[in-house]
Design a protein around this motif. Structure first.
Motif, PDB file in Angstrom:
ATOM      1  N   LYS A   5       0.809  -1.213   0.000  1.00  0.00           N
ATOM      2  CA  LYS A   5       0.000   0.000   0.000  1.00  0.00           C
ATOM      3  C   LYS A   5       0.845   1.267   0.000  1.00  0.00           C
ATOM      4  O   LYS A   5       0.339   2.334  -0.336  1.00  0.00           O
ATOM      5  CB  LYS A   5      -1.012   0.001   1.138  1.00  0.00           C
ATOM      6  CG  LYS A   5      -0.458   0.053   2.524  1.00  0.00           C
ATOM      7  CD  LYS A   5      -1.613  -0.001   3.522  1.00  0.00           C
ATOM      8  CE  LYS A   5      -1.104  -0.278   4.918  1.00  0.00           C
ATOM      9  NZ  LYS A   5      -2.223  -0.496   5.839  1.00  0.00           N
ATOM     10  N   ASP A  82      -2.093  -8.586  -1.052  1.00  0.00           N
ATOM     11  CA  ASP A  82      -2.648  -7.920   0.115  1.00  0.00           C
ATOM     12  C   ASP A  82      -1.931  -6.587   0.336  1.00  0.00           C
ATOM     13  O   ASP A  82      -0.721  -6.473   0.091  1.00  0.00           O
ATOM     14  CB  ASP A  82      -2.484  -8.811   1.354  1.00  0.00           C
ATOM     15  CG  ASP A  82      -3.162  -8.213   2.565  1.00  0.00           C
ATOM     16  OD1 ASP A  82      -2.478  -7.485   3.325  1.00  0.00           O
ATOM     17  OD2 ASP A  82      -4.364  -8.453   2.748  1.00  0.00           O
ATOM     18  N   ALA A  83      -2.657  -5.591   0.787  1.00  0.00           N
ATOM     19  CA  ALA A  83      -2.105  -4.250   0.990  1.00  0.00           C
ATOM     20  C   ALA A  83      -0.918  -4.242   1.957  1.00  0.00           C
ATOM     21  O   ALA A  83      -0.045  -3.373   1.860  1.00  0.00           O
ATOM     22  CB  ALA A  83      -3.195  -3.302   1.496  1.00  0.00           C
ATOM     23  N   ASN A  84      -0.867  -5.198   2.868  1.00  0.00           N
ATOM     24  CA  ASN A  84       0.212  -5.232   3.855  1.00  0.00           C
ATOM     25  C   ASN A  84       1.361  -6.174   3.495  1.00  0.00           C
ATOM     26  O   ASN A  84       2.265  -6.373   4.299  1.00  0.00           O
ATOM     27  CB  ASN A  84      -0.358  -5.591   5.230  1.00  0.00           C
ATOM     28  CG  ASN A  84      -1.256  -4.485   5.737  1.00  0.00           C
ATOM     29  OD1 ASN A  84      -0.872  -3.325   5.738  1.00  0.00           O
ATOM     30  ND2 ASN A  84      -2.466  -4.836   6.131  1.00  0.00           N
ATOM     31  N   VAL A 104      -4.116  -4.362  -5.633  1.00  0.00           N
ATOM     32  CA  VAL A 104      -3.850  -4.410  -4.203  1.00  0.00           C
ATOM     33  C   VAL A 104      -5.198  -4.448  -3.486  1.00  0.00           C
ATOM     34  O   VAL A 104      -6.058  -3.598  -3.711  1.00  0.00           O
ATOM     35  CB  VAL A 104      -3.026  -3.183  -3.749  1.00  0.00           C
ATOM     36  CG1 VAL A 104      -2.757  -3.242  -2.250  1.00  0.00           C
ATOM     37  CG2 VAL A 104      -1.714  -3.104  -4.533  1.00  0.00           C
ATOM     38  N   GLU A 106      -7.401  -4.842   0.189  1.00  0.00           N
ATOM     39  CA  GLU A 106      -7.411  -4.701   1.645  1.00  0.00           C
ATOM     40  C   GLU A 106      -8.847  -4.909   2.121  1.00  0.00           C
ATOM     41  O   GLU A 106      -9.767  -4.267   1.610  1.00  0.00           O
ATOM     42  CB  GLU A 106      -6.915  -3.309   2.030  1.00  0.00           C
ATOM     43  CG  GLU A 106      -6.745  -3.103   3.516  1.00  0.00           C
ATOM     44  CD  GLU A 106      -6.064  -1.789   3.832  1.00  0.00           C
ATOM     45  OE1 GLU A 106      -5.126  -1.816   4.654  1.00  0.00           O
ATOM     46  OE2 GLU A 106      -6.445  -0.742   3.258  1.00  0.00           O
ATOM     47  N   ASN A 107      -9.018  -5.799   3.084  1.00  0.00           N
ATOM     48  CA  ASN A 107     -10.358  -6.125   3.586  1.00  0.00           C
ATOM     49  C   ASN A 107     -11.308  -6.506   2.452  1.00  0.00           C
ATOM     50  O   ASN A 107     -12.451  -6.051   2.395  1.00  0.00           O
ATOM     51  CB  ASN A 107     -10.934  -4.967   4.403  1.00  0.00           C
ATOM     52  CG  ASN A 107     -10.100  -4.670   5.624  1.00  0.00           C
ATOM     53  OD1 ASN A 107      -9.595  -5.580   6.274  1.00  0.00           O
ATOM     54  ND2 ASN A 107      -9.931  -3.400   5.922  1.00  0.00           N
ATOM     55  N   VAL A 111      -7.988  -1.439  -3.315  1.00  0.00           N
ATOM     56  CA  VAL A 111      -7.556  -0.134  -2.801  1.00  0.00           C
ATOM     57  C   VAL A 111      -6.523   0.527  -3.702  1.00  0.00           C
ATOM     58  O   VAL A 111      -6.210   1.704  -3.538  1.00  0.00           O
ATOM     59  CB  VAL A 111      -7.017  -0.227  -1.355  1.00  0.00           C
ATOM     60  CG1 VAL A 111      -8.133  -0.607  -0.393  1.00  0.00           C
ATOM     61  CG2 VAL A 111      -5.840  -1.195  -1.247  1.00  0.00           C
TER      62      VAL A 111
END
Length: 139
Positions: A5, A82-84, A104, A106-107, A111
């Motif tokens: 992210k 995943d964003a992380n 990307v 997220e949840n 995003v």
């Protein structure tokens, strides 16, 4: 540790599977992008449509972009990160699957998207060289 992210281009936009390719092309022009992630009816990633896909798989085959949909061009298993996820995971995913754009998530929501330009701005010269070799030179 740099994560996805932090290097992504934020604000990527989905299109639905049933969006026609002429609509997708207009949206690409409006957003000044060359690719749009495609979502199914549950807003899950089911592919990516690029400007090149529209030209090569639709127009060049004399198909009508006003009736051909994004779903008709989506091929294979969509890749995402995943964003992380750390930057090494990003590179691994893009290099191993020889892809130039990586959504990307997220949840369970889009995003952003990581492109080659994003990599060039955030990676070392050695990382960029390895990416280029793995994606472009490898057979």
């Amino acid at each position: 540790m740099t994560v996805a992210k932090e290097i992504m281009h934020p604000g990527a936009q989905w299109i639905s599977r049933d969006v026609t390719l002429d609509e997708a092309a207009r949206l690409m022009r409006e957003l000044n992008v060359g690719a749009l992630p495609v979502a199914d009816e549950n807003e899950r990633l089911c592919g990516i449509v690029t400007d090149r896909d529209i030209v090569v798989k639709c127009v060049a085959d004399r198909r009508d972009p006003a009736t051909c949909t994004a779903a008709e061009l989506c091929e294979g298993t969509p890749r995402w990160i995943d964003a992380n996820a750390d930057v090494e995971e990003v590179l691994h995913e893009m290099e191993n699957h020889r892809i130039k754009r990586l959504p990307v998530i997220e949840n369970k929501r889009l995003v952003g998207i990581i492109t080659e330009a994003d990599l060039a701005q955030h990676l070392t010269d050695d990382q960029i060289a390895e990416f280029a070799e793995m994606v472009y030179a490898r057979k």
